[in-house]
Design a protein around this motif. Structure first.
Motif, mmCIF file in Angstrom:
data_model
loop_
_atom_site.group_PDB
_atom_site.id
_atom_site.type_symbol
_atom_site.label_atom_id
_atom_site.label_comp_id
_atom_site.label_asym_id
_atom_site.label_seq_id
_atom_site.Cartn_x
_atom_site.Cartn_y
_atom_site.Cartn_z
ATOM 1 N N UNK A 15 1.308 -1.774 -0.323
ATOM 2 C CA UNK A 15 0.183 0.232 0.249
ATOM 3 C C UNK A 15 1.352 0.931 0.017
ATOM 4 N N UNK A 16 2.284 1.252 0.033
ATOM 5 C CA UNK A 16 3.053 2.694 0.649
ATOM 6 C C UNK A 16 3.378 2.489 -0.349
ATOM 7 N N UNK A 28 -2.848 8.572 -16.121
ATOM 8 C CA UNK A 28 -2.548 7.774 -15.944
ATOM 9 C C UNK A 28 -2.273 7.099 -17.203
ATOM 10 N N UNK A 29 -0.625 6.434 -18.110
ATOM 11 C CA UNK A 29 -0.168 6.806 -18.259
ATOM 12 C C UNK A 29 0.941 5.265 -18.626
ATOM 13 N N UNK A 30 1.407 4.892 -19.591
ATOM 14 C CA UNK A 30 2.195 3.910 -19.572
ATOM 15 C C UNK A 30 3.299 3.936 -18.412
ATOM 16 N N UNK A 31 3.967 5.135 -18.463
ATOM 17 C CA UNK A 31 5.132 4.941 -17.173
ATOM 18 C C UNK A 31 3.894 5.196 -16.020
ATOM 19 N N UNK A 32 3.217 5.204 -15.902
ATOM 20 C CA UNK A 32 2.485 4.598 -14.241
ATOM 21 C C UNK A 32 2.504 3.099 -14.037
ATOM 22 N N UNK A 38 6.595 -3.531 -10.691
ATOM 23 C CA UNK A 38 7.654 -3.607 -9.477
ATOM 24 C C UNK A 38 7.324 -4.711 -8.217
ATOM 25 N N UNK A 39 6.001 -2.752 -8.104
ATOM 26 C CA UNK A 39 5.181 -3.341 -6.458
ATOM 27 C C UNK A 39 4.927 -4.362 -6.138
ATOM 28 N N UNK A 40 3.968 -5.018 -7.575
ATOM 29 C CA UNK A 40 2.976 -5.859 -7.948
ATOM 30 C C UNK A 40 3.511 -6.699 -7.422
ATOM 31 N N UNK A 41 4.466 -7.583 -7.991
ATOM 32 C CA UNK A 41 6.039 -8.351 -8.478
ATOM 33 C C UNK A 41 6.311 -8.409 -6.613
ATOM 34 N N UNK A 42 6.651 -8.021 -6.407
ATOM 35 C CA UNK A 42 7.556 -7.649 -4.743
ATOM 36 C C UNK A 42 6.201 -8.096 -3.530
ATOM 37 N N UNK A 49 -0.464 -13.118 -12.688
ATOM 38 C CA UNK A 49 -1.229 -12.048 -12.039
ATOM 39 C C UNK A 49 -1.080 -10.506 -12.508
ATOM 40 N N UNK A 50 0.336 -10.131 -12.066
ATOM 41 C CA UNK A 50 0.788 -9.281 -12.548
ATOM 42 C C UNK A 50 0.660 -8.561 -14.035
ATOM 43 N N UNK A 51 0.776 -9.473 -14.897
ATOM 44 C CA UNK A 51 0.461 -8.906 -16.580
ATOM 45 C C UNK A 51 -0.874 -9.346 -16.596
#
Ligand code: GDP
Length: 299
Positions: A15-16, A28-32, A38-42, A49-51
Motif C-alpha cells: 500500500x505504501x 495514468x499512462x504507460x509509465x505509471x 515491480x511493486x506487484x511482483x514484490x 497475475x501482474x501481467x
C-alpha cells in the motif's frame, strides 16, 4: 480487525509503495503502469497475475482513461477482487453424516497446527469434531496433534508412528459414524517423495474414505506457507496434481510481506484460499474473505 492485522506487513509493503505512485499520478499512462509492475511482483502476486492486471488497466486507460491516483486504486482493487471471485466455489456440506476434511501439504507448512485450530474453531461453532492423526511418518506429529486435541477437548484417533495412514483413517471414519460426529479432520503425512508415490498414498486414503462415507472426502485442504513464495507454489502444484484439492489454507500470513501470493494461487492454481493462519495460537485462524482481504491490502 483480524484480517487487517494479518496482512499488515503486506499492506505496508504494497500500500505504501503503491501509495507513492498513486499520489504522484494525475493522469495514468504507460509509465505509471511500468512503475506499478515491480511493486506487484514484490508483493508476490506472481508474473501471470501482474501481467493480467496491468493489461486490463492498460486497456482501461486507452478506452476511457484513468482519472488520477484514486481512480487507479479503485480499478486495481476491483481487478484483484475479480481474480479472487473467479475461483470462489461454495463448499458442499453433506446433508447427513460426517463431513470429512483431509489436510494435505508439505511438512513444516503448519498442517498439524491448522488441523488443531480447525478442530477448535468447529467446536466453538457447536460442532462435534474428531481428529485423525494420519501423519504417521513425521516423528512427533501424532503427539503434537494429541496436544491440540486436548486443548479443545476433541477426541482423536491415531496409530503408532510408521503405521498405515489409511488404517488410521479407516478407524476414524468408522468411529465418526458410530459416534455421530459432524466433522472429521484428517492430518496426513507431507513428505515430498516422488509424485507417483504421493499420488498412490493420497489415492489410497481417498478410497478408504469414499468406501465408508458417502460423498467423502468433502474437502481436501492444501496447507501452504505464505512465507515460502514461489518455491511454495511449485510444491503446491505437485499436490494439486496428486489430489483433488478443493481449497487452500494459507498459514503464516502474519509473518510475511508477501500476502499477494493469494492472487498467484488464484491465477496459477485456480483455487480459493478458505482459511488463513495468523499466528501460532489456537485461535489464530480466520475464515478467508477475499473482499475484506483486498480492502485490507489497499485501503
Ligand atoms: P506441519 O509439519 O505441516 O504439520 O507443521 P506444524 O503444524 O508442525 O507447524 C510448523 C511450524 O509453523 C510450527 O512452529 C507452528 O507453530 C508454525 N505455524 C503454523 N501456522 C502458523 C501461522 O499461521 N503463523 C505462524 N506465525 N506460525 C505458524
Amino acid at each position: 480487525d483480524r484480517m487487517k492485522q494479518a496482512v499488515s506487513r503486506t499492506r505496508e509493503n504494497l500500500s505504501e509503495s503503491i501509495g507513492s505512485v498513486i499520489a504522484l499520478t494525475r493522469e495514468v499512462d504507460e509509465s505509471t503502469l511500468i512503475d506499478l509492475e515491480p511493486l506487484l511482483l514484490a508483493a508476490d502476486l506472481g508474473g501471470e497475475t501482474t501481467a493480467i492486471v496491468l493489461e486490463h488497466l492498460r486497456q482501461r486507460a486507452l478506452r476511457t482513461g484513468i482519472d488520477g491516483g484514486a481512480d487507479l486504486k479503485r480499478l486495481l482493487k476491483s481487478e484483484l477482487k475479480a481474480i479472487l471471485d473467479g475461483v470462489e466455489v461454495p463448499i458442499q456440506h453433506p446433508v447427513s453424516g460426517p463431513e470429512v476434511i483431509m489436510m494435505v501439504g508439505v511438512n513444516g507448512t503448519g498442517k498439524t497446527t491448522t488441523s488443531g485450530k480447525l478442530a477448535n474453531l468447529f467446536t466453538t461453532q457447536g460442532k462435534s469434531v474428531l481428529l485423525c492423526a494420519a501423519d504417521t511418518f513425521r516423528a512427533a506429529a501424532i503427539e503434537q496433534l494429541q496436544v491440540w486435541a486436548d486443548r479443545s477437548g476433541v477426541a482423536i484417533i491415531k496409530t503408532k508412528q510408521g503405521g498405515d495412514p489409511s488404517a488410521a483413517l479407516y478407524d476414524a471414519c468408522t468411529a465418526s459414524k458410530a459416534r455421530n460426529i459432524d466433522i472429521l479432520i484428517a492430518d496426513t503425512a507431507g513428505r515430498l517423495h516422488t509424485k507417483t508415490d504421493l499420488m498412490k498414498e493420497l489415492d489410497k486414503m481417498r478410497r478408504t474414505v469414499e468406501k465408508l462415507i458417502p460423498g467423502g472426502p468433502h474437502q481436501t485442504l492444501l496447507v501452504m506457507d505464505a512465507t515460502t513464495g514461489q518455491n511454495g507454489m511449485q510444491q503446491a502444484r505437485l499436490f494439486t496434481e496428486a489430489a483433488k484439492v478443493t481449497g487452500i489454507v494459507l498459514t503464516k500470513l502474519d509473518g510475511t510481506a508477501k500476502g499477494g501470493i493469494v492472487l498467484a494461487i488464484a491465477t496459477e492454481l485456480k483455487l480459493p484460499v478458505v482459511y488463513a493462519g495468523t499466528g501460532e495460537k489456537i485461535e489464530d485462524l480466520i475464515p478467508f474473505d477475499s473482499s475484506s482481504f483486498i480492502d485490507s491490502l489497499l485501503d
